[in-house]
Design an enzyme around this catalytic site. Structure first.
Site, short mmCIF file in Angstrom:
data_model
loop_
_atom_site.label_atom_id
_atom_site.label_comp_id
_atom_site.label_asym_id
_atom_site.label_seq_id
_atom_site.Cartn_x
_atom_site.Cartn_y
_atom_site.Cartn_z
CD GLU A 147 41.67 42.01 30.12
OE1 GLU A 147 42.44 41.14 30.54
OE2 GLU A 147 40.43 41.81 29.96
CD GLU A 304 43.38 41.13 34.42
OE1 GLU A 304 42.95 40.06 33.93
OE2 GLU A 304 42.76 42.20 34.34
CG HIS A 355 39.28 33.89 36.60
ND1 HIS A 355 40.46 34.03 37.29
CD2 HIS A 355 39.56 34.15 35.30
CE1 HIS A 355 41.42 34.35 36.44
NE2 HIS A 355 40.90 34.42 35.23
#
Length: 662
Positions: A147, A304, A355
């Site tokens: 990312e 993802e 998460h």
């Protein structure tokens, strides 16, 4: 080689767990149908405990275990999270924010993209990793970094300032050209020495818009140079292993110009997460998927997304029943040849402990786990879909430069937001089941019947000529308000708005009247408009809709112009959703654009085209059973059943994939 069929898996972080857990991990991966995982993404501190000293024993065992169990590895360079020892030795590599504060380490991506020390350390670990695992049988792809720009897209330190000046020298050649491009005669900003130029740090008033725009361009390129440098190191070690990095084509990220990035990736991959406040997140999935597929020029990988809640929004809620499956198969419908999650096993410690994951805190006695196993079976049944394409006859123009420029300060209205405009035009097409590509302004448009430019505030001469040439050559072009207003240097195109598109649209505007946040204006054909209005004068076009009240009563709001062999439409305002839908339906019907398949309201229909069959994805977002007409020679891939009578029934919340032989 990337696994046959649809790749399935997620981020695997075994270093977070005792080694005795690993055997259970791979056993459960096999039960779920997982065939590829990303490993080593945040393991730099464990691989290189001290500068130049390496410990690969743990990673050796992990890769061997995966290979023994038939699970491929997308092996990451761990450069998104340098270890603490690096910053203690190189504190100048820490990023500096716009206000001049040097940030600390203690999270991830806490480095300056222009730091020479960081580049040297990142390439060193990438080279050692590449040389060690170049021929490892488990490694099928390099996952470079993670990312890029997620937390450190901009750094305002002195090293960044020097790198910015180098970038500007390459772009402009000399200071005279830069001063002209930036319009530095305004506010006495003229530069006489390159060293006078700094990043657009915090200042007392509005910074120069072209300075800010070039800064955004530089920041994207600075990170791209890091990606390319790591990629070249890995190519030297293993030229046959493809490389990727995970994009973030999603609602809350706009830092990188992915049109410049995509050609540098062997495999385009993306991370996508839903906005918890979005009542129709399926539209965001579709828009993102279409954009990523367009960047890739074909199939791509979802690197993802989440099985349930994330941990970084104000309120993080689990997904509703069936949503995990619909989300995943929605991405496959839009071209994804791989489905992966963050992460495999939910963390019990650390910043992302809340998460969701494929294997949740509750373990296998959980709805998420049952859904994960069921999805694995679905993806296995869709193996033949891999590699199929997605034909479209409509293109939506998307440009990061235009987005950055439109959202700079001191615009006529700060309420005008790029993504909001694009989505408002995309949504009626999505509801109608019309297939859409996204294109750069300079793209080849020859295969499209209809091209939409909802928010092209900035456009260079090449892009403007390409789009108007498409219309004059027989296509239908639709342009949104405030488009074509400035050139590549953010200079206003003089002579009346909408600048670059005046001739093709057959209109000229001399004044803008953006509307207040709660203000609307009635239209003479019914409906209302909000956000924007302008005083349009016809210069060859015909008025389709005009304002029905106020100081602009009788002034055209929507126009149509026969231009060459084609047609150019202008929307000089922002119609309400119902009015905009009716207008776009009229335009696409006139242009000869039909939906993929006629479906009941609430049923999303998406087509992927293989060599000898079409794959029709039907996703029912509604609350009732829906019947859809399909080919007589068809099979439901997920159930394996033949289609009876050329019709299929899609239950509420369900997904049906139909193979139609050709």
């Amino acid at each position: 080689m990337i696994p046959e069929g649809i790749a399935y898996g997620g981020d695997y972080n075994p270093e977070q767990w005792p080694e005795e857990v690993w055997a259970e991990d791979v056993r459960l991966m096999r039960e779920a149908g997982v065939n590829m995982v990303s490993v080593n993404i945040f393991a730099w501190a464990l691989l290189e405990p001290r500068e130049g000293e390496y410990d690969f024993a743990r990673l050796d065992r992990i890769l061997a275990l995966l290979h023994e169990n038939g699970i491929a590895a997308d092996l990451a360079t761990p450069t998104a999270a340098p270890p603490a020892w690096f910053f203690r030795k190189h504190p100048q590599a820490l990023p500096v924010d716009r206000d001049g504060r040097r940030l600390s380490y203690g999270s991830r991506q806490t480095f300056c993209p222009s730091s020479p020390a960081y580049r040297e350390a990142a390439l060193r670990i990438a080279r050692v990793l590449g040389e060690r695992y170049a021929d490892h049988p488990a490694v099928v792809m390099w996952h470079i970094h993670n990312e890029y720009g997620c937390h450190n897209a901009e750094c305002y330190c002195d090293a960044s300032a020097e790198a910015f000046r180098v970038w500007l020298r390459s772009r402009y050649g000399d200071l005279e050209a830069l001063n002209h491009a930036w319009g530095t005669a305004f506010w006495s900003q003229w530069y006489y020495d390159w060293d006078e130029i700094i990043p657009p740090r915090a200042t007392g008033a509005v910074p120069n818009p072209t300075h800010q725009l070039d800064w955004r361009r530089f920041c994207s390129d600075a990170l791209l140079s890091l990606y390319k440098a790591e990629r070249e190191v890995l190519r030297e070690a293993a030229p046959a292993v493809p490389a990727t990095t995970n994009f973030m084509v999603m609602y809350n990220f706009d830092a990188l110009d992915y049109w410049r990035w995509a050609p540098e990736l062997d495999v385009v991959s993306n991370d996508h997460y839903l906005r918890s406040t979005d009542p129709e997140s399926e539209i965001d999935i579709a828009l993102s998927g279409d954009l990523v597929r367009s960047l890739a020029g074909g199939p791509w990988l979802l690197m993802e997304h989440s099985t349930g809640a994330v941990n970084w929004q104000p309120v993080n809620r689990a997904k509703n029943p069936g949503e995990l499956r619909r989300n995943a198969l929605g991405h496959v419908a839009r071209g994804a040849d791989g489905i992966a999650y963050f992460q495999w096993r939910a963390a019990k410690a650390g910043a992302e402990q809340w998460h969701s994951a494929m294997l949740p805190h509750a373990g296998t006695d959980s709805q998420i786990w049952r859904d994960v196993v069921a999805l694995g079976a679905d993806l296995k049944a869709l193996a033949e879909v891999r590699g199929s394409t997605s034909p479209a006859s409509v293109a939506v123009v998307w440009d990061w430069n235009a987005r950055w420029a439109l959202e700079l300060p001191s615009q006529p209205s700060e309420s005008v937001r790029y993504l909001d405009l694009v989505r408002s035009w995309y949504e009626p097409l999505w509801r109608s089941g019309v297939a859409v590509d996204f294109v750069h302004p300079s793209a080849d448009l020859s295969r499209y019947r209809l091209v939409l430019a909802p928010a092209l505030y900035l456009v260079d001469d090449e892009g403007a000529e390409n789009l108007t040439g498409f219309a004059s050559g027989g296509g239908t072009l639709v342009v949104g308000f405030h488009s074509g207003a400035v050139d590549t240097n953010c200079h206003v195109r003089l002579g009346g708005y909408p600048g670059a598109f005046r001739e093709a649209l057959g209109v000229s505007t001399d004044e803008l009247f953006p509307l207040l946040p709660d203000e609307t204006v009635a239209l003479d054909g019914g409906g209302t408009a909000s956000l924007w209005a302008e005083r349009v004068r016809l210069a060859g076009a015909d008025a389709v809709t005009s304002y029905a009240e106020g100081p602009l009563a009788g002034v055209p709001a929507v126009t149509r112009h026969t231009f060459g062999e084609g047609v150019a439409w202008y929307l000089a305002t922002h119609p309400d959703p119902t009015t905009l839908t009716g207008l776009l339906d009229r335009i696409r019907t006139e242009a000869g654009v039909a939906p993929v398949r006629e479906t009941p309201q609430g049923v999303e229909a998406v087509l992927r085209r293989g060599e000898d069959a079409d794959y029709l994805f039907l996703i029912n977002h509604g609350e009732r059973n829906a019947e859809v007409q399909v080919a007589s020679r068809a099979t439901e891939l997920l159930s394996g059943k033949g289609v009876d009578g050329g019709r299929v029934t899609v239950a509420p919340g369900d997904v049906v994939v139909v193979r139609e032989s050709r």
